[in-house]
Design an enzyme around this catalytic site. Structure first.
Site, PDB file in Angstrom:
ATOM      1  N   TYR A  27      27.398  16.698  -7.954  1.00  0.00           N
ATOM      2  CA  TYR A  27      27.140  18.225  -6.956  1.00  0.00           C
ATOM      3  C   TYR A  27      27.826  18.334  -6.696  1.00  0.00           C
ATOM      4  CZ  TYR A  27      22.363  15.420  -7.357  1.00  0.00           C
ATOM      5  OH  TYR A  27      21.659  14.603  -8.203  1.00  0.00           O
ATOM      6  N   HIS A  38      24.560   8.102 -14.047  1.00  0.00           N
ATOM      7  CA  HIS A  38      23.668   9.019 -13.801  1.00  0.00           C
ATOM      8  C   HIS A  38      23.020   9.802 -15.375  1.00  0.00           C
ATOM      9  CE1 HIS A  38      23.646  13.273 -11.246  1.00  0.00           C
ATOM     10  NE2 HIS A  38      22.372  13.454 -11.607  1.00  0.00           N
ATOM     11  N   SER A  49      12.479  16.183  -8.656  1.00  0.00           N
ATOM     12  CA  SER A  49      12.393  17.622  -8.953  1.00  0.00           C
ATOM     13  C   SER A  49      10.581  17.494  -9.142  1.00  0.00           C
ATOM     14  CB  SER A  49      12.712  17.956 -10.703  1.00  0.00           C
ATOM     15  OG  SER A  49      14.223  19.076 -10.488  1.00  0.00           O
ATOM     16  N   PRO A  50      10.109  16.993  -8.011  1.00  0.00           N
ATOM     17  CA  PRO A  50       8.689  16.251  -8.307  1.00  0.00           C
ATOM     18  C   PRO A  50       8.193  17.517  -8.041  1.00  0.00           C
ATOM     19  CG  PRO A  50       9.958  15.142  -5.707  1.00  0.00           C
ATOM     20  CD  PRO A  50      10.870  15.938  -6.639  1.00  0.00           C
ATOM     21  N   LEU A  51       8.473  18.576  -7.564  1.00  0.00           N
ATOM     22  CA  LEU A  51       7.866  20.073  -7.518  1.00  0.00           C
ATOM     23  C   LEU A  51       8.145  21.187  -8.695  1.00  0.00           C
ATOM     24  CD1 LEU A  51       8.488  19.908  -3.524  1.00  0.00           C
ATOM     25  CD2 LEU A  51       5.663  19.622  -4.200  1.00  0.00           C
ATOM     26  N   ARG A  92      10.942  22.045  -9.277  1.00  0.00           N
ATOM     27  CA  ARG A  92      12.188  22.585  -8.858  1.00  0.00           C
ATOM     28  C   ARG A  92      11.920  23.997  -8.037  1.00  0.00           C
ATOM     29  NH1 ARG A  92      13.722  20.564 -13.292  1.00  0.00           N
ATOM     30  NH2 ARG A  92      15.613  19.449 -13.981  1.00  0.00           N
ATOM     31  N   GLY A  93      10.097  23.797  -7.137  1.00  0.00           N
ATOM     32  CA  GLY A  93       9.963  24.408  -6.244  1.00  0.00           C
ATOM     33  C   GLY A  93       8.474  25.870  -6.913  1.00  0.00           C
ATOM     34  N   PHE A  94       8.187  25.360  -7.940  1.00  0.00           N
ATOM     35  CA  PHE A  94       7.480  26.563  -8.966  1.00  0.00           C
ATOM     36  C   PHE A  94       6.514  25.215  -8.687  1.00  0.00           C
ATOM     37  CE2 PHE A  94       5.229  27.660 -12.162  1.00  0.00           C
ATOM     38  CZ  PHE A  94       5.080  29.434 -12.614  1.00  0.00           C
TER      39      PHE A  94
END
Length: 322
Positions: free
Chosen positions: A58, A131, A210-212, A214-216
């Site tokens: 990252y 990873h 990314s449980p959301l 990626r914000g969507f």
């Protein structure tokens, strides 16, 4: 915050952790601010989100450096610190944050743990993760190099990211697997078929990234044009305009359930993820204090059975992940 443990053998952590990638990598680069990110990290700890997740790729490297600065001054002892090794930027595609190459060679892992510890300002990490499994290197060889870090006192526990069940089994034959990190959300459910059930049976923690979506899934993105120019979601199939429009129906149903339950859409999405198992510990990322408070508040949300059933029945998302 309510707590659980990192699988049947790991340390105690909050039931929601914090993914730090977006603070320096991937998402809107114009929205980054180090002082704010440091504040968010420390606030997360105060709120009980004690599993802090980063990776050497990252940035590269800048995320670990940021986390190291945030954990200075006594904060390091309050967290379960996780980082990863095994991905590098693809030199053939400079400037593309999604173009990554796998490197699971033992000599790379041996070098990388020392470099990560320097950047993080600590003498050990609590969770060191591969990873991605490198198809050119037997997983046993990569895992053996990670196990050397445990034997040397540089790591306490080991985890895999996005493995198959067979890869988990092969790693277990070399050294215990404490955690598996894979994508899981209301619009990405592949892990529910085999990987998560296997982890549950083995007492392995499952860490959804990314449980959301990626914000969507928060309902904050309604158009492709709303995505910042250098945001890597612009390259993802689900965020292309036609797919995005179709996926808004899914978000609409999440928003409706949120309204019925008196919580936010993000809290509905996270509560559904947490409900998937005893050792399921989502690591939503944010660099914004108000979103951090909203996300961690999901630890107190228990969705009624009817809402869970309705969420279970949501259609698959339009478009592939990558």
């Amino acid at each position: 915050m309510r707590t659980t443990t990192l699988g049947s053998t790991g340390p105690e952590v909050g039931v929601i952790g914090l993914g730090c990638m977006g603070m320096t990598h991937g998402y809107d680069p114009n929205g980054r601010d180090e002082a704010t990110s440091v504040g968010v990290l420390r606030q997360a700890i105060d709120l009980g989100a004690t599993l802090i997740d980063t990776a050497d790729v990252y940035g590269p490297y800048t995320n670990e450096e940021l986390v190291g600065r945030a954990l200075a001054g006594g904060h390091r002892e309050r967290v379960v610190l996780a980082t990863k090794v095994g991905l590098e930027f693809d030199e053939k595609k400079p400037g593309d944050a999604t173009a990554l190459a796998r490197n699971g060679r033992p000599e790379h892992i041996r070098r990388s743990i020392d470099a990560s510890l320097r950047r993080l300002g600590t003498d050990h990490v609590d969770l060191y993760q591969l990873h991605r499994v490198d198809p050119e290197v037997p997983v046993e060889e990569s895992w053996g190099a990670l196990a050397e870090a445990v034997q040397a006192g540089k790591a306490r526990h080991l985890g895999l990211s996005e493995p198959t069940v067979e890869e988990i089994r092969r790693a277990q034959a070399v050294h215990p697997v404490t955690s598996v990190q894979s994508e899981l959300s209301l619009w990405t459910r592949e892990a529910l078929d085999e990987v998560l059930p296997y982890c549950e049976g083995q007492g392995i923690a499952f860490l959804p990234f990314s449980p959301l979506g990626r914000g969507f899934l928060t309902g904050s993105i309604t158009s492709f044009d709303e995505l910042p120019q250098d945001d890597y979601r612009r390259r993802m199939p689900r965020f292309q305009q036609d797919a995005l429009k179709a996926n808004l129906d899914l978000v609409g149903k999440v928003r409706a359930i949120a309204a019925e339950c008196g919580v936010s859409p993000a809290q509905v999405a996270l509560a559904w993820v947490i409900a998937q198992g005893q050792y399921v510990i989502p690591i939503p990322g944010t660099k914004t204090p108000k979103y951090l408070v909203d996300n961690t508040g999901a630890a107190d949300v228990t969705l009624p059975p009817a809402a869970l059933a309705e969420l279970d029945a949501l259609p698959a998302a339009e478009g592939t992940r990558f």
